[in-house]
Design a protein around this motif. Structure first.
Motif, PDB file in Angstrom:
ATOM      1  N   GLY A 197     -13.396   8.119 -16.705  1.00 20.57           N
ATOM      2  CA  GLY A 197     -12.145   8.334 -16.004  1.00 20.57           C
ATOM      3  C   GLY A 197     -11.793   9.811 -16.020  1.00 20.57           C
ATOM      4  N   ARG A 198     -11.047  10.256 -15.011  1.00 19.05           N
ATOM      5  CA  ARG A 198     -10.697  11.682 -14.940  1.00 19.05           C
ATOM      6  C   ARG A 198      -9.707  12.075 -16.024  1.00 19.05           C
ATOM      7  N   ASP A 199      -8.677  11.226 -16.217  1.00 18.19           N
ATOM      8  CA  ASP A 199      -7.655  11.522 -17.207  1.00 18.19           C
ATOM      9  C   ASP A 199      -6.857  10.246 -17.444  1.00 18.19           C
ATOM     10  N   LEU A 200      -5.839  10.326 -18.315  1.00 12.62           N
ATOM     11  CA  LEU A 200      -5.040   9.142 -18.641  1.00 12.62           C
ATOM     12  C   LEU A 200      -4.380   8.523 -17.404  1.00 12.62           C
ATOM     13  N   PRO A 201      -3.708   9.287 -16.521  1.00 16.26           N
ATOM     14  CA  PRO A 201      -3.090   8.640 -15.352  1.00 16.26           C
ATOM     15  C   PRO A 201      -4.087   7.893 -14.470  1.00 16.26           C
ATOM     16  N   SER A 202      -5.281   8.464 -14.271  1.00 16.21           N
ATOM     17  CA  SER A 202      -6.248   7.792 -13.398  1.00 16.21           C
ATOM     18  C   SER A 202      -6.766   6.512 -14.043  1.00 16.21           C
ATOM     19  N   THR A 206       0.827  -1.210   0.000  1.00 13.45           N
ATOM     20  CA  THR A 206       0.000   0.000   0.000  1.00 13.45           C
ATOM     21  C   THR A 206       0.859   1.256   0.000  1.00 13.45           C
ATOM     22  N   ALA A 207       1.978   1.222   0.730  1.00 15.11           N
ATOM     23  CA  ALA A 207       2.868   2.383   0.755  1.00 15.11           C
ATOM     24  C   ALA A 207       3.577   2.549  -0.581  1.00 15.11           C
ATOM     25  N   THR A 208       3.980   1.445  -1.194  1.00 12.13           N
ATOM     26  CA  THR A 208       4.635   1.515  -2.503  1.00 12.13           C
ATOM     27  C   THR A 208       3.674   2.044  -3.553  1.00 12.13           C
ATOM     28  N   ARG A 209       2.420   1.586  -3.497  1.00 10.56           N
ATOM     29  CA  ARG A 209       1.409   2.086  -4.444  1.00 10.56           C
ATOM     30  C   ARG A 209       1.180   3.579  -4.260  1.00 10.56           C
ATOM     31  N   ALA A 210       1.194   4.030  -3.019  1.00 13.46           N
ATOM     32  CA  ALA A 210       1.007   5.460  -2.752  1.00 13.46           C
ATOM     33  C   ALA A 210       2.139   6.267  -3.368  1.00 13.46           C
ATOM     34  N   PHE A 211       3.371   5.799  -3.205  1.00 12.13           N
ATOM     35  CA  PHE A 211       4.513   6.507  -3.789  1.00 12.13           C
ATOM     36  C   PHE A 211       4.412   6.553  -5.317  1.00 12.13           C
ATOM     37  N   LEU A 250      -6.409   7.171  -5.873  1.00 13.31           N
ATOM     38  CA  LEU A 250      -6.416   5.978  -5.028  1.00 13.31           C
ATOM     39  C   LEU A 250      -7.625   5.898  -4.099  1.00 13.31           C
ATOM     40  N   GLY A 251      -8.445   6.941  -4.096  1.00  8.20           N
ATOM     41  CA  GLY A 251      -9.603   6.936  -3.218  1.00  8.20           C
ATOM     42  C   GLY A 251      -9.246   7.087  -1.753  1.00  8.20           C
ATOM     43  N   LEU A 252      -8.192   7.854  -1.469  1.00  4.47           N
ATOM     44  CA  LEU A 252      -7.717   8.064  -0.104  1.00  4.47           C
ATOM     45  C   LEU A 252      -7.812   9.539   0.265  1.00  4.47           C
ATOM     46  N   SER A 253      -7.729   9.824   1.554  1.00  5.67           N
ATOM     47  CA  SER A 253      -7.541  11.210   1.966  1.00  5.67           C
ATOM     48  C   SER A 253      -6.086  11.586   1.723  1.00  5.67           C
ATOM     49  N   GLN A 254      -5.836  12.867   1.541  1.00  6.58           N
ATOM     50  CA  GLN A 254      -4.464  13.318   1.307  1.00  6.58           C
ATOM     51  C   GLN A 254      -3.590  13.033   2.533  1.00  6.58           C
ATOM     52  N   GLN A 255      -4.169  13.121   3.719  1.00  9.52           N
ATOM     53  CA  GLN A 255      -3.404  12.847   4.944  1.00  9.52           C
ATOM     54  C   GLN A 255      -2.968  11.383   4.982  1.00  9.52           C
ATOM     55  N   THR A 256      -3.873  10.467   4.639  1.00 12.87           N
ATOM     56  CA  THR A 256      -3.528   9.043   4.632  1.00 12.87           C
ATOM     57  C   THR A 256      -2.441   8.755   3.612  1.00 12.87           C
TER      58      THR A 256
END
Length: 335
Positions: A123-128, A6-11, A27-33
């Motif tokens: 989708g929002r854009d290509l990266p998403s 999960t941490a690697t995916r966040a990075f 990723l469907g997360l809060s920015q703090q998480t």
């Protein structure tokens, strides 16, 4: 060392987006998480992977070295999970590029005899969309594809679409019947986001000497065109067959010598590929052949990356070239 997935995916998401807020949304997360997960990974590795300041987010040297392997870890995990899923329902396909209404392509595609059942989404854009594909959340996507793409994705052009210019009636060029793109050099290109995020519009502006541009929010076709009607030097680029509502004070004018073409591509995950991918590709090939979607004449058309000597552009479709003297590509059966 066992990496925390999960941490690697966040990075990887932050490295792709160069923005913590955008990565958190993907990723469907809060920015703090998300920030905590990246910090945890940096603590585990004992290095700083990202620098963040008022100018945005950038990779450190250690982050740049770590990123390729991190992408492979995330992609391998997603492929392992996807291999356990047996696809039974409709093919999950997201489209992006809302200014150009890509659902029109799906409407035509659904009529093909081999088309699989589709479950469309936005989708929002290509990266998403790329991130959703690698996670196994969707099976394919249709939109504008440009490098760099993450490892584990493949793409193929499915349509080259002629583009018109839209002008307000107060614009000095509004009364002509056709325009060359370079005649717009003294005008301001409207875009729904900064040009560094819109590679087609950026390439058009660079190729044809458009120095002025304005980021204008896309709040829907009627508000957008109504605002354009009052602009004396602005213009929009939109597909020739978009089927926009009639708005007083706005004119659509064909672009010629050359005609810009917007390239749509199908994007999918490799290894394992979706069960319905062969049927989807067959349906796209059938529709493209019927409607002449992949025909391009280097002597008359322009794609980003196509040089003045008639190169094939950045689409990977070098053999999709219509010989000079063929039927006009702006006829309805190409649309």
């Amino acid at each position: 060392m066992d990496l925390e997935l999960t941490a690697t995916r966040a990075f990887v998401a932050v490295a792709d987006e160069r923005h913590f807020g955008h990565a958190a949304t993907t990723l469907g997360l809060s920015q703090q998480t998300l920030s905590k997960r990246v910090a945890r990974l940096e603590s585990m590795l004992g290095v700083r992977l990202l620098d963040r300041d008022h100018r945005g987010v950038r990779l450190t040297d250690d982050g740049a070295r770590f990123l390729p392997g991190a992408r492979e870890v995330v992609a391998a995990a997603d492929r392992a999970v996807a291999a356990l899923r047996h696809q039974r329902g409709p093919l999950r396909l997201e489209v992006w590029g809302h200014l150009y209404a890509p659902l029109r392509i799906l409407a035509d595609l659904a009529a093909a005899p081999t088309a699989p059942p589709l479950q469309p989404g936005h989708g929002r854009d290509l990266p998403s969309v790329a991130a959703a594909l690698l996670r196994g959340d969707i099976d394919a996507g249709i939109g504008r594809v440009h490098p760099p793409l993450p490892t584990g994705l493949a793409h193929r052009p499915v349509r080259f679409e002629p583009v018109d210019v839209f002008l307000g009636e107060r614009h000095p060029l509004a009364e002509v019947t056709a325009l060359r793109p370079d005649q717009l050099a003294g005008s301001a290109l409207w875009s729904p986001a900064p040009l560094d995020r819109l590679d087609f519009l950026a390439a058009f502006a660079d190729r044809f000497g458009i120095r002025a541009h304005r980021a204008v929010p896309n709040l829907g076709a009627v508000p957008l065109l109504s605002r354009l009607a009052t602009d004396r030097d602005g213009f929009l680029l939109l597909p020739a067959d978009l089927g926009l509502p009639v708005v007083a004070g706005v004119r659509a004018i064909p672009l010629v010598e050359p005609t810009p073409l917007y390239a749509w591509s199908l994007l999918w995950r490799t290894g394992p590929e979706p069960d319905q991918l062969p049927a989807l590709l067959a349906a796209l090939e059938h529709t493209a052949a019927q409607r002449r979607w992949l025909e391009v004449d280097p002597a008359r058309d322009w794609l980003p990356g196509m040089d003045d000597r008639g190169g094939s552009g950045d689409t990977g479709q070098a053999d999709a070239v219509m010989p000079p003297g063929s039927a006009d590509p702006r006829q309805p059966d190409r649309r």
